[in-house]
Write a protein that holds these residues in place. Sequence first.
Motif, PDB file in Angstrom:
ATOM      1  N   GLN A   1       0.828  -1.205   0.000  1.00 54.71           N
ATOM      2  CA  GLN A   1       0.000   0.000   0.000  1.00 54.71           C
ATOM      3  C   GLN A   1       0.869   1.264   0.000  1.00 54.71           C
ATOM      4  N   THR A   2       1.923   1.241   0.783  1.00 53.26           N
ATOM      5  CA  THR A   2       2.813   2.395   0.878  1.00 53.26           C
ATOM      6  C   THR A   2       3.541   2.629  -0.449  1.00 53.26           C
ATOM      7  N   MET A   3       4.025   1.562  -1.066  1.00 56.30           N
ATOM      8  CA  MET A   3       4.729   1.701  -2.338  1.00 56.30           C
ATOM      9  C   MET A   3       3.770   2.175  -3.436  1.00 56.30           C
ATOM     10  N   ALA A   4       2.541   1.719  -3.391  1.00 57.91           N
ATOM     11  CA  ALA A   4       1.541   2.184  -4.356  1.00 57.91           C
ATOM     12  C   ALA A   4       1.264   3.670  -4.162  1.00 57.91           C
ATOM     13  N   ALA A   5       1.151   4.100  -2.912  1.00 59.23           N
ATOM     14  CA  ALA A   5       0.927   5.524  -2.637  1.00 59.23           C
ATOM     15  C   ALA A   5       2.109   6.355  -3.122  1.00 59.23           C
ATOM     16  N   ALA A   6       3.311   5.856  -2.926  1.00 56.71           N
ATOM     17  CA  ALA A   6       4.510   6.569  -3.392  1.00 56.71           C
ATOM     18  C   ALA A   6       4.490   6.696  -4.915  1.00 56.71           C
ATOM     19  N   ALA A   7       4.144   5.610  -5.606  1.00 58.43           N
ATOM     20  CA  ALA A   7       4.101   5.641  -7.067  1.00 58.43           C
ATOM     21  C   ALA A   7       3.071   6.648  -7.570  1.00 58.43           C
ATOM     22  N   VAL A   8       1.920   6.699  -6.930  1.00 60.68           N
ATOM     23  CA  VAL A   8       0.895   7.669  -7.305  1.00 60.68           C
ATOM     24  C   VAL A   8       1.406   9.082  -7.071  1.00 60.68           C
ATOM     25  N   ASN A   9       2.027   9.330  -5.945  1.00 58.58           N
ATOM     26  CA  ASN A   9       2.564  10.668  -5.650  1.00 58.58           C
ATOM     27  C   ASN A   9       3.610  11.093  -6.660  1.00 58.58           C
TER      28      ASN A   9
END
Length: 141
Positions: free
Chosen positions: A129-137
């Motif tokens: 979830q954290t890596m996905a949020a980073a990619a979106v950002n």
Amino acid sequence: MKSVTRRGGLCLMVGAAAASTLLASDAAEDPALAAIAKHRKASADHLASIYAVDDTDPGTGARYDAEGLNEACCHAAWDAAWDLASTIPTTLAGIVAILQYANELEDAGEEWPDTDRIGRDGWHYRLRQTMAAAAVNIAAV
């Protein structure tokens, strides 16, 4: 056709080199690197505390002290692992660093906290979830 392909390949190589330079310079301030360093230190302290317990005689005050330190180091390492899974990288290099670090430890047989939990309570779920949020950002920039 060959010159176009050669030129395209050269542009791709130059672009990759420029991108890696950009990634390296931006990553210096990425909180992911601090989270990795924190986990490395906590894990090393935990391992040292295990050896300290092994080096003391059972039933002695030194053994109880070593066991207390071991327990504290164990909790610190688990907390650092959760911090690692919860730290949102600010660069692509940060995402890569965390994922490579996690793979490196798993390949070495290390365990992550609560790896037997499924869903939102699990460490791997949090990391994804954290890596996905980073990619979106990063994609939004």
